[in-house]
Design a protein around this motif. Structure first.
Motif, short mmCIF file in Angstrom:
data_model
loop_
_atom_site.label_atom_id
_atom_site.label_comp_id
_atom_site.label_asym_id
_atom_site.label_seq_id
_atom_site.Cartn_x
_atom_site.Cartn_y
_atom_site.Cartn_z
N LEU A 72 0.66 -1.04 -0.04
CA LEU A 72 0.40 -0.33 0.16
C LEU A 72 0.52 1.23 -0.58
O LEU A 72 0.36 2.29 -0.53
N GLY A 73 2.25 0.93 0.04
CA GLY A 73 2.88 2.40 -0.04
C GLY A 73 2.57 2.81 1.26
O GLY A 73 2.69 3.31 2.55
N GLU A 74 3.10 4.49 0.68
CA GLU A 74 3.14 5.75 1.48
C GLU A 74 1.70 5.59 2.97
O GLU A 74 1.39 5.06 4.25
N GLU A 75 0.14 4.87 2.66
CA GLU A 75 -0.53 5.17 3.45
C GLU A 75 -0.70 3.90 4.00
O GLU A 75 -1.30 3.53 5.79
N GLY A 76 0.22 3.12 3.65
CA GLY A 76 0.39 1.33 4.68
C GLY A 76 1.13 2.05 5.78
O GLY A 76 0.68 1.50 6.31
N VAL A 77 1.94 2.71 5.38
CA VAL A 77 3.16 3.62 7.11
C VAL A 77 2.34 3.73 7.31
O VAL A 77 2.54 3.58 8.77
N LYS A 78 1.53 4.48 6.58
CA LYS A 78 0.99 5.43 7.99
C LYS A 78 -0.01 4.51 9.40
O LYS A 78 -0.60 4.92 9.95
N LEU A 79 -0.99 3.36 7.85
CA LEU A 79 -1.65 2.74 8.97
C LEU A 79 -1.12 1.70 9.83
O LEU A 79 -1.63 1.34 11.23
N ILE A 80 -0.21 1.15 10.17
CA ILE A 80 0.83 0.31 10.87
C ILE A 80 1.50 1.24 12.14
O ILE A 80 1.03 1.11 13.12
N ALA A 81 2.07 2.75 11.27
CA ALA A 81 1.99 3.58 12.68
C ALA A 81 0.73 3.75 13.66
O ALA A 81 1.24 3.66 14.54
N ALA A 82 0.05 3.77 12.86
CA ALA A 82 -1.72 4.24 14.24
C ALA A 82 -1.72 3.04 15.08
O ALA A 82 -2.42 2.98 15.74
N ALA A 83 -1.83 1.99 14.38
CA ALA A 83 -2.11 0.45 14.45
C ALA A 83 -1.33 0.08 16.16
O ALA A 83 -1.38 0.16 17.11
N CYS A 84 0.08 0.57 15.43
CA CYS A 84 1.45 0.11 16.87
C CYS A 84 1.04 1.24 18.02
O CYS A 84 1.20 1.08 18.96
N GLN A 85 0.57 2.71 17.62
CA GLN A 85 0.09 3.76 18.81
C GLN A 85 -1.34 3.39 19.72
O GLN A 85 -0.80 3.20 20.58
N ALA A 86 -1.79 2.35 18.79
CA ALA A 86 -3.07 2.20 19.57
C ALA A 86 -2.89 1.25 20.30
O ALA A 86 -2.99 0.45 21.75
N ALA A 87 -1.77 -0.16 19.50
CA ALA A 87 -1.50 -1.25 20.59
C ALA A 87 0.18 -0.91 21.44
O ALA A 87 0.02 -1.70 22.73
N GLY A 88 0.66 0.33 21.55
CA GLY A 88 1.60 0.48 22.62
C GLY A 88 2.77 -0.47 22.01
O GLY A 88 3.56 -0.49 22.84
N LEU A 89 3.12 -1.34 20.57
CA LEU A 89 4.13 -1.75 20.72
C LEU A 89 4.39 -0.55 19.35
O LEU A 89 3.51 0.00 18.12
N PRO A 90 6.43 -0.70 19.62
CA PRO A 90 6.57 -0.25 18.15
C PRO A 90 6.64 -0.77 16.57
O PRO A 90 6.74 -1.67 16.71
N ALA A 91 6.95 -0.56 15.83
CA ALA A 91 6.90 -0.99 14.35
C ALA A 91 8.59 -1.27 13.48
O ALA A 91 8.86 -0.15 13.53
N VAL A 92 8.21 -1.88 12.95
CA VAL A 92 9.37 -2.18 11.97
C VAL A 92 8.65 -2.19 10.73
O VAL A 92 7.76 -3.54 9.92
N VAL A 93 9.19 -1.46 9.24
CA VAL A 93 9.07 -1.86 8.30
C VAL A 93 9.84 -1.90 7.34
O VAL A 93 10.69 -0.83 7.46
N GLU A 94 9.39 -2.51 6.18
CA GLU A 94 10.60 -2.84 5.14
C GLU A 94 11.06 -1.26 4.09
O GLU A 94 10.21 -1.26 3.74
N ALA A 95 11.71 -1.32 3.82
CA ALA A 95 12.72 -0.09 3.18
C ALA A 95 12.80 -0.47 1.46
O ALA A 95 13.99 -2.12 1.80
N LEU A 96 12.43 -0.52 -0.03
CA LEU A 96 12.80 -1.47 -0.66
C LEU A 96 13.63 -0.44 -1.38
O LEU A 96 15.06 -0.71 -2.57
N ALA A 97 13.65 1.18 -1.42
CA ALA A 97 14.35 2.17 -1.99
C ALA A 97 14.84 3.41 -0.57
O ALA A 97 14.03 3.78 -0.46
#
Ligand code: PEP
Ligand code: MN
Length: 254
Positions: free
Chosen positions: A46-71
């Protein structure tokens, strides 16, 4: 324990998964927003949209997030929204990407390439360390084998050898190694018993319907069961499970 879907697919999917893995004792949530797919016709993330979604989900869950960079172009967004940057197996020797990821200052999760020798893994890590970023975690995710019955050959001996050769933490990814969800819990147990410093496991609310890597993803009940079976192994190593954020915040309000 880093757990989460291969790819972020929707707000509901990542919210639900982050909340669930947090309650089951995971320390961190993973999810791909930029997916390195073998076929250009497969879902690319989902690109940038996906990054924002996991950031919000992790904030609610109280855990840090890790996401892969391809470029390199994705690093600005990842640096802003997530806590750790993953460099995937296919980019382990993309040295300019390694250097740029290092310069964000965020911890880097560096996955072993399917054909990389341990020396090549260590030199790749050096590219990050030399930028002045000491926070590198190495990840064994299986190397290219000869038998398609397992997706990759889980090189536990290699992971243990890495631990002799470097001070860096070495974690194991039984999901991408095995390629079949049935094998994941047992490989997770042996990895921890043998000395792995952590695990990365793919979890999806409905693996049958997952947009990528469904066949190797655990559903919630399977993840729960795996975590219960891991308890003696975590105890053996002196690992404490992170308390679910919901419990912590409940305690905070009394
Ligand atoms: C992943 O973690 O989803 C992934 C693409 O893994 P790897 O780079 O190890 O293939
Ligand atoms: Mn995957």
């Amino acid at each position: 324990m880093i757990a989460g879907p291969c790819a972020i697919e929707s707000r509901a999917q990542i919210d639900l998964t982050a909340k669930f893995v947090a309650s089951a004792g995971a320390a961190m949530v993973r999810g791909g927003a930029y997916k390195p797919r073998t076929s250009p016709y497969a879902f690319q993330g989902l690109g940038e949209e996906g990054v924002k979604l996991i950031a919000a989900a992790c904030q609610a869950a109280g855990l840090p997030a890790v996401v892969e960079a391809l470029a390199e172009t994705q690093l600005l967004v990842l640096d802003w929204y997530v806590d750790m940057i993953q460099i995937g197996a296919r980019n382990m020797q993309n040295f300019t990407l390694l250097q740029a990821a290092a310069r964000t200052g965020k911890p880097v999760l560096l996955k072993r390439a399917p054909f990389a020798t341990l020396d090549e893994v260590l030199y790749a890590a050096e590219y990050i360390l030399l930028e002045g970023n000491p926070n590198v975690v190495l990840c064994e995710r299986g190397v290219r084998g000869f038998d398609p019955q397992t997706r990759n050959l889980f090189d536990l001996g290699g992971a243990l050898r890495l631990k002799e050769l470097t001070h860096l933490p070495v974690i194991a990814d039984p999901s991408h190694a095995a390629g079949h969800r049935d094998l994941v819990p047992a490989l997770a147990r042996v990895a921890v018993a043998a000395g792995a410093d952590g695990l990365l496991v793919e979890v999806h609310p409905n693996p049958e319907k997952a947009w990528s890597d469904g066949e190797q993803s655990l559903d919630f009940a399977e993840f729960d069961e795996m975590m219960a079976l891991m308890e003696p192994y975590f105890a053996l190593r002196g690992f404490a499970l992170s308390e679910p954020a919901s419990v912590r915040s409940m305690e905070a309000v009394g």
